[in-house]
Design an enzyme around this catalytic site. Structure first.
Site, PDB file in Angstrom:
ATOM      1  N   GLY A 210       0.824  -1.240   0.043  1.00 46.99           N
ATOM      2  CA  GLY A 210       0.066  -0.167   0.200  1.00 46.99           C
ATOM      3  C   GLY A 210       0.821   1.373   0.062  1.00 46.99           C
ATOM      4  O   GLY A 210       1.880   1.345   0.209  1.00 46.99           O
ATOM      5  N   CYS A 211       0.062   2.487  -0.187  1.00 43.52           N
ATOM      6  CA  CYS A 211       0.828   3.610  -0.428  1.00 43.52           C
ATOM      7  C   CYS A 211       1.659   4.082   1.011  1.00 43.52           C
ATOM      8  O   CYS A 211       2.832   4.399   0.793  1.00 43.52           O
ATOM      9  CB  CYS A 211       0.072   4.650  -0.776  1.00 43.52           C
ATOM     10  N   TYR A 212       0.978   4.106   2.161  1.00 42.48           N
ATOM     11  CA  TYR A 212       1.590   4.438   3.539  1.00 42.48           C
ATOM     12  C   TYR A 212       2.413   3.469   3.667  1.00 42.48           C
ATOM     13  O   TYR A 212       3.610   3.813   4.189  1.00 42.48           O
ATOM     14  CB  TYR A 212       0.286   4.358   4.336  1.00 42.48           C
ATOM     15  N   THR A 214       4.454   1.737   1.953  1.00 41.91           N
ATOM     16  CA  THR A 214       5.601   2.125   1.261  1.00 41.91           C
ATOM     17  C   THR A 214       6.396   3.385   1.458  1.00 41.91           C
ATOM     18  O   THR A 214       7.542   3.415   1.642  1.00 41.91           O
ATOM     19  CB  THR A 214       5.143   2.390  -0.120  1.00 41.91           C
ATOM     20  N   SER A 215       5.529   4.356   1.788  1.00 38.63           N
ATOM     21  CA  SER A 215       6.089   5.655   2.174  1.00 38.63           C
ATOM     22  C   SER A 215       7.238   5.576   3.706  1.00 38.63           C
ATOM     23  O   SER A 215       7.888   6.188   4.068  1.00 38.63           O
ATOM     24  CB  SER A 215       5.260   6.707   2.398  1.00 38.63           C
TER      25      SER A 215
END
Length: 244
Positions: A210-212, A214-215
């Site tokens: 997911g994006c979070y 990954t960040s």
């Protein structure tokens, strides 16, 4: 120039699709991808793992659930990729409609010329000759397609959460239901190419993060693995364009 991850390194392609500069050890974003989370377009990088750098071969791709938000953005990115050909797109709602009619912004993309949505039938998808299938489906639905597509010889890239977590209790805590298709979990590779590039290139099933996560993982893993920071007391404040 358009820039893409391919086979573990960045390559730059000119307008004709020829590889103009190969083997750059840089992390580059596609010029047209500004404002889109990078974790999505990096999943495209290993599609050409088996093709030689100068090969004109295009990899046939299927997108299951192509009419949702994730599916739309994926189609846009695939339209820019010089080494792929989208041969199948599925949508129950849009079955029978041309992709360009549903998404006018893709009207000028040659890869979608006269391509129509079909119902999400596994045999029909396999019959198109697709070698890879992106599953742009809601959490919990992916397992209905992952196993049968794998059985038919396709490699699967799942954009949902179904194969991201190995711990069943953690999955149930965050997603509110039992983990689907646990028998496939051993096949799944976590799709962070910065840390699992070689595994991704050989994988039959990739679980896209997911994006979070990954960040958070991209900066924290190097710092923690080198002992630069402690795992205690880390606070992360993540905001998206919508929630921020």
């Amino acid at each position: 120039y358009n820039r893409f991850w391919v086979a573990g390194k960045a390559r730059i392609f000119d307008a004709s699709g020829r590889d103009s500069t190969a083997g750059l050890d840089l992390i580059l974003k596609c010029r047209e991808n500004r404002g889109i989370p990078s974790n999505l377009h990096r999943r495209l990088r290993f599609l050409c793992h088996d093709a030689s750098p100068m090969s004109e071969e295009r990899i046939p791709i299927a997108v299951v659930g192509a009419s949702g938000y994730t599916g739309q953005e994926l189609l846009r990115l695939l339209a820019l990729h010089p080494r792929v050909e989208v041969v199948s797109v599925t949508s129950r709602q849009e079955a029978g409609q041309e992709v360009a009619a549903v998404f006018p912004r893709l009207r000028d993309a040659a890869s979608f010329d006269r391509l129509c949505f079909i119902a999400p039938d596994v045999d029909a998808i396999a019959a198109t000759g697709a070698k890879f299938a992106f599953l742009a489906l809601p959490h919990g639905l992916t397992s209905e397609y992952a196993a049968p597509l794998l059985e038919r010889g396709l490699r699967v890239i799942d954009l949902s959460a179904d194969f991201r977590l190995r711990d069943a209790s953690v999955f149930e805590e965050f997603y509110g239901n039992a983990r689907p298709a646990p028998e496939l979990l051993s096949k799944a590779v976590y799709g962070l190419p910065e840390f699992y590039g070689e595994e991704i290139a050989e994988a039959d099933l990739v679980a896209s993060p997911g994006c979070y996560p990954t960040s958070l993982l991209l900066p924290l893993i190097p710092l923690l693995s080198r002992g630069i920071i402690s795992s205690q007391g880390i606070v992360a404040s993540s905001l998206s364009g919508a929630s921020g």
